[in-house]
Write an enzyme that holds these catalytic residues in place. Structure first.
Site, PDB file in Angstrom:
ATOM      1  N   ALA A   2       0.844  -1.195   0.000  1.00 34.42           N
ATOM      2  CA  ALA A   2       0.000   0.000   0.000  1.00 34.42           C
ATOM      3  C   ALA A   2       0.879   1.244   0.000  1.00 34.42           C
ATOM      4  CB  ALA A   2      -0.905   0.004   1.224  1.00 34.42           C
ATOM      5  N   GLN A  54      -5.577  -5.615  -7.007  1.00 37.81           N
ATOM      6  CA  GLN A  54      -5.751  -6.494  -5.851  1.00 37.81           C
ATOM      7  C   GLN A  54      -6.936  -5.987  -5.034  1.00 37.81           C
ATOM      8  OE1 GLN A  54      -3.049  -7.043  -2.181  1.00 37.81           O
ATOM      9  NE2 GLN A  54      -2.552  -8.802  -3.483  1.00 37.81           N
ATOM     10  N   CYS A  85      -3.076 -10.414   4.563  1.00 38.82           N
ATOM     11  CA  CYS A  85      -2.671  -9.313   5.438  1.00 38.82           C
ATOM     12  C   CYS A  85      -2.633  -9.746   6.898  1.00 38.82           C
ATOM     13  CB  CYS A  85      -3.637  -8.139   5.273  1.00 38.82           C
ATOM     14  SG  CYS A  85      -3.172  -6.704   6.259  1.00 38.82           S
ATOM     15  N   LYS A 127      -4.241 -14.541  -3.187  1.00 41.33           N
ATOM     16  CA  LYS A 127      -2.969 -14.612  -2.482  1.00 41.33           C
ATOM     17  C   LYS A 127      -3.245 -14.919  -1.024  1.00 41.33           C
ATOM     18  CE  LYS A 127       1.172 -12.091  -1.154  1.00 41.33           C
ATOM     19  NZ  LYS A 127       1.803 -10.773  -0.947  1.00 41.33           N
ATOM     20  N   ASN A 188       5.795 -16.717  -3.432  1.00 35.00           N
ATOM     21  CA  ASN A 188       6.057 -15.381  -2.896  1.00 35.00           C
ATOM     22  C   ASN A 188       6.846 -15.515  -1.604  1.00 35.00           C
ATOM     23  OD1 ASN A 188       4.199 -12.989  -1.037  1.00 35.00           O
ATOM     24  ND2 ASN A 188       5.758 -12.479  -2.535  1.00 35.00           N
ATOM     25  N   GLY A 189       7.801 -14.615  -1.437  1.00 38.26           N
ATOM     26  CA  GLY A 189       8.589 -14.599  -0.214  1.00 38.26           C
ATOM     27  C   GLY A 189      10.075 -14.703  -0.474  1.00 38.26           C
ATOM     28  N   ASP A 190      10.813 -13.646  -0.117  1.00 34.91           N
ATOM     29  CA  ASP A 190      12.283 -13.631  -0.203  1.00 34.91           C
ATOM     30  C   ASP A 190      12.807 -13.706  -1.632  1.00 34.91           C
ATOM     31  OD1 ASP A 190      12.057 -13.565   2.511  1.00 34.91           O
ATOM     32  OD2 ASP A 190      12.827 -15.582   2.874  1.00 34.91           O
ATOM     33  N   ARG A 213       8.449  -6.838  -1.420  1.00 34.62           N
ATOM     34  CA  ARG A 213       9.452  -5.920  -0.876  1.00 34.62           C
ATOM     35  C   ARG A 213      10.749  -5.884  -1.684  1.00 34.62           C
ATOM     36  NH1 ARG A 213      10.550  -8.234   4.624  1.00 34.62           N
ATOM     37  NH2 ARG A 213       9.973 -10.165   3.561  1.00 34.62           N
TER      38      ARG A 213
END
Length: 355
Positions: A2, A54, A85, A127, A188-190, A213
């Protein structure tokens, strides 16, 4: 993401490489009820030939109506439902990462979105996370429900809600989900570097990756990803001078949508991400963090050493928020059963993103 994946940032990433760039999350109820802030977020750059949004919601009726609005009024060609979330103000009302615990409700929401999108030929994906914690995993049930509901794919963040963004993502869970469903699984992730994406696909068998990120202050990551998946040599890492050009372009794009003053204020949070690891003095960093005009930006960027190489020690390192594990706040009696009503979740739709 966001406040990050607005039209300007998506345009910047699109200039770098191939991919599907998802609009920052909006709430279904806000969209249906005509909330001005929600509607103002639905802005797309001219280059976004495939508009992706999304959507967050806890009520099947509102999610269905919002999906139809996105398809019909905004020309959206992909809708992704957020069930990841971990923010307490969302989970304490049963939203976000808490919702997949209620399997029946999850199915109703997914079915409502899929049915609303079907007349427009728009795929719906979802997701989610592994679960609430390691003892309350929900991802395999979520994958089955997504498949049965007609979802086109499911993205799995390999962390539990308790982890938030701490520790390491569990890629083995992604591999496990691949074995349990026939629809595509996105990992998803890292994903900090393009090599991480290749390794995730190779070790888990997932159909693709979702980046969060990892692109903060690094929109060129998508250039690197495109090259990696095409089997091409990795592009050279940008120098500080090239990063400065990217920073200037980012503010220009923001200004084209929101005006110079708001663009400069909006860009302030990106400064630390762009300059992470570079030997930039405290004064320049501080002044960039208080940016108020393009002229000031140009003056400060001119003080940077354009030849300084990209800090190799930052490669593969986490970016953005990390924190520590925290208990998941849930509504009273939430774990008593795996069903749920819409009334008890009516306050859960807040303008909070994450996952």
């Amino acid at each position: 993401m966001a406040g990050v994946t607005n039209a300007a940032f998506r345009a910047l990433c699109l200039e770098q490489g191939a991919g599907l760039y998802v609009c920052e999350m909006i709430t279904s109820r806000g969209l249906v009820e005509g909330d001005e802030k929600t509607r103002d977020m639905l802005v797309f750059s001219p280059g976004e030939t495939v508009r992706s949004v999304q959507l967050y919601g806890v009520d099947p009726t509102y999610v269905g109506k919002a999906t139809a609005i996105l398809c019909e009024e905004y020309g959206v060609r992909h809708v992704d439902l957020n069930f990841g979330c971990p923010v307490p103000k969302v989970t304490r009302r049963g939203g976000g990462a808490a919702l997949p615990w209620k399997r029946v409700l999850l199915g109703r929401i997914l079915s409502a979105a899929v049915e609303a999108a079907a007349p427009y030929g728009v795929p719906v994906t979802m997701k989610t996370r592994k679960g609430l914690d390691d003892d309350k995993l929900t991802y395999l049930d979520a994958g089955r429900i997504a498949e049965e509901s007609g979802a086109a794919a499911i993205a799995l963040h390999g962390r539990t809600a308790v982890q938030h963004y701490s520790g390491k993502a569990d890629w083995s869970a992604i591999a496990n989900l691949v074995e349990h469903v026939s629809i595509p699984v996105l990992g998803n992730g890292d994903i900090w570097e393009a090599s991480d994406a290749l390794r995730m696909v190779s070790t888990t068998g997932c159909a693709g990756v979702v980046v969060g990120r990892g692109c903060l202050g690094r929109p060129w990551l998508f250039r690197d990803l495109a090259a990696a998946f095409a089997g091409e040599d990795a592009p050279p890492l940008p120098t500080l001078g090239e990063v400065a050009v990217m920073m200037r372009r980012h503010v220009e794009l923001l200004a084209s949508y929101d005006g110079e003053d708001r663009a400069c204020r909006e860009f302030r949070k990106h400064v630390a991400w762009y300059l992470k690891g570079f030997s930039v003095g405290t004064r320049v960093r501080t002044e960039l963090g208080m940016l108020s005009s393009l002229d000031e930006l140009d003056r400060l960027l001119a003080e940077l050493d354009p030849a300084e190489p990209f800090p190799a020690h930052e490669l593969g390192q986490p970016r953005g928020r990390q924190g520590a594990p925290r208990p998941v706040t849930l509504p009273y009696g939430w774990l008593d059963d795996t069903d749920g009503t819409r009334d008890e979740l009516s306050a859960a739709e807040l303008g909070i993103s994450g996952g």
